[in-house]
Motif scaffolding. Structure first.
Motif, PDB file in Angstrom:
ATOM      1  N   PRO A 561       0.793  -1.275  -0.017  1.00 54.87           N
ATOM      2  CA  PRO A 561       0.109   0.114   0.068  1.00 54.87           C
ATOM      3  C   PRO A 561       0.839   1.317  -0.008  1.00 54.87           C
ATOM      4  CG  PRO A 561      -0.331  -1.186   2.107  1.00 54.87           C
ATOM      5  CD  PRO A 561       0.558  -2.336   1.180  1.00 54.87           C
ATOM      6  N   LEU A 562       2.021   1.084   0.608  1.00 60.19           N
ATOM      7  CA  LEU A 562       2.875   2.270   0.670  1.00 60.19           C
ATOM      8  C   LEU A 562       3.391   2.759  -0.891  1.00 60.19           C
ATOM      9  CD1 LEU A 562       5.642   3.234   3.238  1.00 60.19           C
ATOM     10  CD2 LEU A 562       6.202   3.191   0.953  1.00 60.19           C
ATOM     11  N   GLY A 563       3.702   1.724  -1.164  1.00 55.39           N
ATOM     12  CA  GLY A 563       4.398   1.919  -2.579  1.00 55.39           C
ATOM     13  C   GLY A 563       3.328   2.563  -3.755  1.00 55.39           C
ATOM     14  N   GLU A 564       1.944   1.957  -3.512  1.00 55.71           N
ATOM     15  CA  GLU A 564       1.096   2.446  -4.166  1.00 55.71           C
ATOM     16  C   GLU A 564       0.613   4.013  -3.796  1.00 55.71           C
ATOM     17  OE1 GLU A 564      -2.153  -0.648  -4.146  1.00 55.71           O
ATOM     18  OE2 GLU A 564      -3.623   0.770  -4.740  1.00 55.71           O
ATOM     19  N   ARG A 568       0.908   7.169  -6.695  1.00 56.01           N
ATOM     20  CA  ARG A 568      -0.461   7.855  -6.944  1.00 56.01           C
ATOM     21  C   ARG A 568       0.202   9.373  -6.763  1.00 56.01           C
ATOM     22  NH1 ARG A 568      -3.759   5.158  -4.430  1.00 56.01           N
ATOM     23  NH2 ARG A 568      -4.736   4.140  -6.142  1.00 56.01           N
ATOM     24  N   GLU A 569       0.527   9.428  -5.596  1.00 48.64           N
ATOM     25  CA  GLU A 569       1.047  11.086  -5.105  1.00 48.64           C
ATOM     26  C   GLU A 569       1.763  11.636  -5.991  1.00 48.64           C
ATOM     27  OE1 GLU A 569      -0.643  11.977  -2.827  1.00 48.64           O
ATOM     28  OE2 GLU A 569       0.250  13.721  -2.259  1.00 48.64           O
ATOM     29  N   ALA A 570       2.824  10.863  -6.310  1.00 50.58           N
ATOM     30  CA  ALA A 570       4.035  11.462  -7.312  1.00 50.58           C
ATOM     31  C   ALA A 570       3.429  11.664  -8.699  1.00 50.58           C
ATOM     32  CB  ALA A 570       5.189  10.497  -7.578  1.00 50.58           C
ATOM     33  N   CYS A 571       2.551  10.695  -9.217  1.00 52.17           N
ATOM     34  CA  CYS A 571       1.995  11.021 -10.707  1.00 52.17           C
ATOM     35  C   CYS A 571       0.762  12.287 -10.399  1.00 52.17           C
ATOM     36  CB  CYS A 571       1.016   9.898 -11.055  1.00 52.17           C
ATOM     37  SG  CYS A 571       2.254   8.418 -11.595  1.00 52.17           S
ATOM     38  N   THR A 612      -4.182   6.562 -15.288  1.00 50.56           N
ATOM     39  CA  THR A 612      -5.583   6.774 -15.792  1.00 50.56           C
ATOM     40  C   THR A 612      -6.142   7.930 -14.983  1.00 50.56           C
ATOM     41  OG1 THR A 612      -6.048   4.699 -16.540  1.00 50.56           O
ATOM     42  CG2 THR A 612      -7.743   6.054 -16.739  1.00 50.56           C
ATOM     43  N   GLU A 613      -6.024   7.509 -13.621  1.00 48.47           N
ATOM     44  CA  GLU A 613      -6.840   8.432 -12.663  1.00 48.47           C
ATOM     45  C   GLU A 613      -6.071   9.840 -12.500  1.00 48.47           C
ATOM     46  OE1 GLU A 613      -6.574   6.119  -8.758  1.00 48.47           O
ATOM     47  OE2 GLU A 613      -6.328   8.209  -7.722  1.00 48.47           O
ATOM     48  N   THR A 614      -4.815   9.817 -12.748  1.00 46.65           N
ATOM     49  CA  THR A 614      -3.890  10.993 -12.597  1.00 46.65           C
ATOM     50  C   THR A 614      -3.765  11.682 -13.670  1.00 46.65           C
ATOM     51  OG1 THR A 614      -1.848   9.808 -12.750  1.00 46.65           O
ATOM     52  CG2 THR A 614      -2.814  10.288 -10.515  1.00 46.65           C
ATOM     53  N   GLY A 615      -3.852  10.996 -14.939  1.00 48.46           N
ATOM     54  CA  GLY A 615      -3.470  11.515 -16.352  1.00 48.46           C
ATOM     55  C   GLY A 615      -2.088  11.613 -16.277  1.00 48.46           C
ATOM     56  N   PHE A 616      -1.279  10.962 -15.660  1.00 52.06           N
ATOM     57  CA  PHE A 616       0.425  11.109 -15.988  1.00 52.06           C
ATOM     58  C   PHE A 616       0.382  10.086 -17.197  1.00 52.06           C
ATOM     59  CE2 PHE A 616       4.667  10.280 -15.458  1.00 52.06           C
ATOM     60  CZ  PHE A 616       5.124  11.705 -15.370  1.00 52.06           C
TER      61      PHE A 616
END
Ligand code: C2E
Ligand code: CA
Ligand code: CA
Length: 759
Positions: A561-564, A568-571, A612-616
């Motif tokens: 979960p940490l890596g995920e 997400r945060e970085a993207c 997809t979620e972040t658009g990166f």
């Protein structure tokens, strides 16, 4: 107040009331007021209410005392016994006070007798600890010893004279015999209960046992006096019976309360009443001795002395054998220290002690360093020699009351009681480390030894039920990690489970932060990528670096979960820069991926969803893997990496050169970027060897057509040399430290404006 609470209050009041009544009676009795008849009547009148109360309280226990099936069954019989008492006392009262009959045995006497079998069964049914067959046999033998000794007393006082008495009716003989036999039976049951550890330690059962004991004494006197002079009510046995009655009341009341409060928790204390059979034997011989004195010293005096001596010798012999057995069962044969079983037992004892202020105890786990190589290289005898020496070293440091044990293999444990303070535990650990550091002579060899020790202290600050051994173990591993040949004290940070929970909570609560460290093109100085690096904003310990929690997360799986979250945060952040900072469209984002993540079947889907979620865009994302993952890739891992590649994502080998580098994997695997580890960069300016290695790695990357990034560049010199070698990209404090998202955006804005202006 509901019905149950009301019931509780009424019961409390009734018990207290009966106590007051009894106390008042005692005062009156001792004061000697009233004539003999009045005394007898009042005494008779005391019983029925007390017996009734004990019956009602017993019924309460049976009906809703929260007992398990077996205890409930036992209490059913005990309550039935109480009921017999009640009927007996009530009818005695009627017979004695109202009808003035003095038949012996009376109607009441039979009910008194009926009390015995019910109580006997009830006592024996009381649940004890789970036992082996041989324990049961031992218990039965011990109880019978007590029974046999009691029989001697009963025979002398009541049974014998009665059997030999003349002129008594059959009924009288029967009853007079039945009562002491019944008492005998109760004594055997009582002994069984007391000898059965767990039940004996519980207050309700102890009260019950005391009640029975008091009863039996009075009964015996009653039987005896009936034979000789006839019993007169209102004399001292009545006080005993009344006290017994009251104890039955207290017992039932306590049982109801404790069972409800603790849900029938079994006490595990080891206060064994082992002396009981011996006490009984002593009693029997005492009786013998007294008789012998009456009869003159010949012939019995000497014979009894001899019998006493013989019995003493047999008991001594038995105890010696017992000790030997115990030693065999509880010692480690090689070292003579306690074995795992005994250590566990002592630990349980320690844990059962209350946590008192100023009272410190410690548990230590000792693990020998590099024991296995000694065993493998020099053979098992050498290993045994090291273990024996280690145990001697441990012994030399400890005091008599402490426990030292071998848990198995090269692992030892120490339990220390009554330490003055925490520091004392540390001092002893220090001395143990020193003692265990002494080399061992084995044949022609001198075997170097050392040990790592973990210490867990138990004092008033320790939470109840703390797993001390586990904590000592965790501390021991911390000592190993810190370089072996030392001790470490347990601290809450070492508690993996607690820390894991804390970390997972931090992920959920948003207590983690992602920093970004730019990587530059060594030729132009332009920022070409940023690497996401995680931090933990810990409420108590401040900002934590990955070194302080990533390993734990890997161990427990929290890394997934940490890596995920980091990805997400970085993207998100990087997608925002793409939208707001012109020129960053080509910039890449590097995110570290841990081995555990790579082994997740859902990895590809997860990453696709985050993109997809972040658009990166996928083709701007680089995932950094360590060599370890790539070295032993199973086919599924390779397939996963290939699907990521197909999405457009690049794969980098992080910390290149530090693992068990096998060049072959670079060819076989879908890898796009090599990151030369900082250790090769650090010495590059003044160490020709470091420079050679770095150069080789750069060439290698070029040969495989990979982008090469040098990590940890701290000086302009290093940057220049690497650029001259042909290394394309660099990352390090010389260019930029890891930055918070907002600062990173400013830096990017500045650099890209600068780049734009140059162009
Ligand atoms: P890494 O992937 O090799 O990251 C580079 C580390 O070197 C970072 O340490 C960075 O701050 C540090 N560094 C960069 N330039 C210099 C320099 O010039 N001199 C020195 N002395 N150090 C420099 P950091 O942030 O403490 O991260 C340590 C390691 O923790 C990372 O090594 C990476 O393996 C792991 N890590 C960090 N964030 C994550 C993450 O989100 N997921 C996973 N799985 N691992 C992470
Ligand atoms: Ca990295
Ligand atoms: Ca690295």
């Amino acid at each position: 107040m509901n019905r149950r609470e009301l019931g509780d209050r009424v019961a409390d009041a009734a018990v207290a009331g009966s106590g007051v009544l009894l106390a008042a009676f005692l005062v009156w009795y001792v004061g000697g007021w009233g004539g003999e008849t009045l005394r007898a009547y009042v005494t008779d009148g005391m019983y029925p209410p007390l017996a009734l109360l004990s019956t009602v309280l017993g019924l309460r226990v049976v009906r809703r005392g929260g007992l398990d099936a077996r205890a409930r069954r036992a209490w059913r019989f005990i309550t039935a016994a109480f009921f017999c008492q009640f009927v007996a006392h009530a009818s005695w009262f009627v017979g004695d006070v109202i009808l003035h009959s003095d038949t012996y045995p009376s109607f009441a006497d039979y009910w008194f007798l009926a009390f015995v079998p019910f109580l006997f069964i009830g006592l024996l049914l009381l649940p004890g600890v789970h036992r082996h067959r041989r324990d049961k046999i031992k218990l039965a033998l011990d109880s019978l010893i007590v029974g046999a000794s009691t029989f001697m007393v009963v025979w002398y006082l009541v049974l014998g004279p009665m059997v030999c008495s003349e002129g008594a009716s059959f009924e009288q003989v029967f009853y007079s015999a039945a009562l002491p036999v019944g008492d005998l039976v109760l004594i055997v049951a009582l002994a069984t209960v007391l000898l059965r550890r767990s039940a004996a330690t519980r207050a309700p059962i102890r009260l019950l046992a005391c009640g029975v004991a008091v009863y039996v004494v009075a009964d015996l006197y009653y039987g005896w006096i009936q034979l000789h002079a006839g019993f007169v009510g209102g004399t001292w046995p009545d006080l005993f019976w009344l006290a017994g009655c009251f104890m039955f009341i207290l017992s039932a009341h306590r049982q109801y309360r404790t069972a409800r409060a603790a849900g029938g928790r079994g006490a595990g204390s080891r206060t064994t009443i082992n002396w009981l059979p011996y006490g009984a034997i002593a009693l029997a011989y005492g009786l013998f001795g007294a008789l012998a004195r009456e009869q003159g010293m010949y012939p019995f005096g000497g014979m009894i002395a001899g019998a006493v001596l013989l019995t003493t010798l047999i008991v001594a012999r038995q105890m010696y054998a017992l000790r030997e057995n115990r030693q065999l069962a509880f010692t480690d044969p090689l070292t003579g220290l306690a074995n795992r079983t005994l250590v566990a037992e002592r630990l349980a004892e320690l844990s059962a002690q209350p946590l008192d202020e100023g009272r410190h105890a410690a548990v230590m786990v000792i693990d020998l360093d590099r024991f296995k190589p000694v065993n493998d290289r020099y053979g098992h005898n050498a290993g045994d020699a090291v273990l024996s020496a280690a145990s001697a070293a441990v012994r030399s440091v400890l005091r008599a009351g402490d426990t030292a044990g071998r848990l198995g293999g090269d692992e030892f444990a120490v339990i220390l009681h009554n330490l003055p303070d925490r520091a004392a535990a540390a001092r002893i650990a220090e001395r143990l480390v020193e003692a265990l550091h002494t080399p061992v002579i084995f044949g022609d060899y001198l075997l170097e030894t050392s040990a790592s020790i973990g210490v867990a202290v138990r004092d008033e600050l320790t939470p109840e039920g703390d797993p001390l051994m586990q904590h000592a173990d965790a501390a021991m591993y911390a000592a190993k990690r810190a370089g072996r040949d030392r001790y470490a004290m347990f601290t809450p940070e070492l508690d993996t489970r607690a820390r894991d929970a804390e970390l997972r909570r931090a992920i959920d609560d948003g207590d983690l932060v992602v920093l970004f460290q730019p990587a530059v093109d060594l030729a132009t100085g332009a920022v070409v990528a940023v690497e996401a690096l995680v931090r933990w904003r810990h409420a108590q310990r401040g900002l934590l670096m990955p070194a302080e929690f990533i390993e734990l997360a890997e161990e427990t799986g929290a890394i997934v979960p940490l890596g995920e979250w980091v990805l997400r945060e970085a993207c998100h952040e990087a997608a925002r820069w793409r939208a707001t900072v012109p020129g960053t469209e080509h910039m890449r984002l590097s995110v570290n991926l841990s081995p555990a993540q790579v082994h997740q079947p859902a990895l590809v889907d997860t990453i696709r969803n985050i993109l997809t979620e972040t658009g990166f865009p996928a083709n701007r994302l680089v995932l950094e893997l360590t060599e370890g993952v790539i070295l032993e890739p199973d086919s599924q891992v390779v397939a996963r990496l290939e699907s990521l590649r197909r999405l457009g994502i690049s794969i980098a080998v992080d910390d290149f050169g530090t693992g068990y580098s096998a060049l072959s994997y670079l060819r076989r695997l879908p890898v796009d970027v090599l990151k030369i580890d900082r250790s090769f960069v650090t010495g590059i300016a003044d160490d020709p060897q470091a420079r050679t290695v770095a150069e080789a790695v750069v060439r290698l990357g070029m040969a495989f057509r990979m982008s090469v990034v040098a990590e940890g560049i701290e000086t302009a010199d290093q940057a220049r040399i690497l650029a001259a070698m042909g290394c394309g990209f660099g990352q390090g404090f010389h260019f930029c430290k890891p930055l918070h998202g907002r600062t990173a955006a400013q830096v990017l804005r500045r650099t890209y404006r600068g780049v734009g202006a140059e162009e």
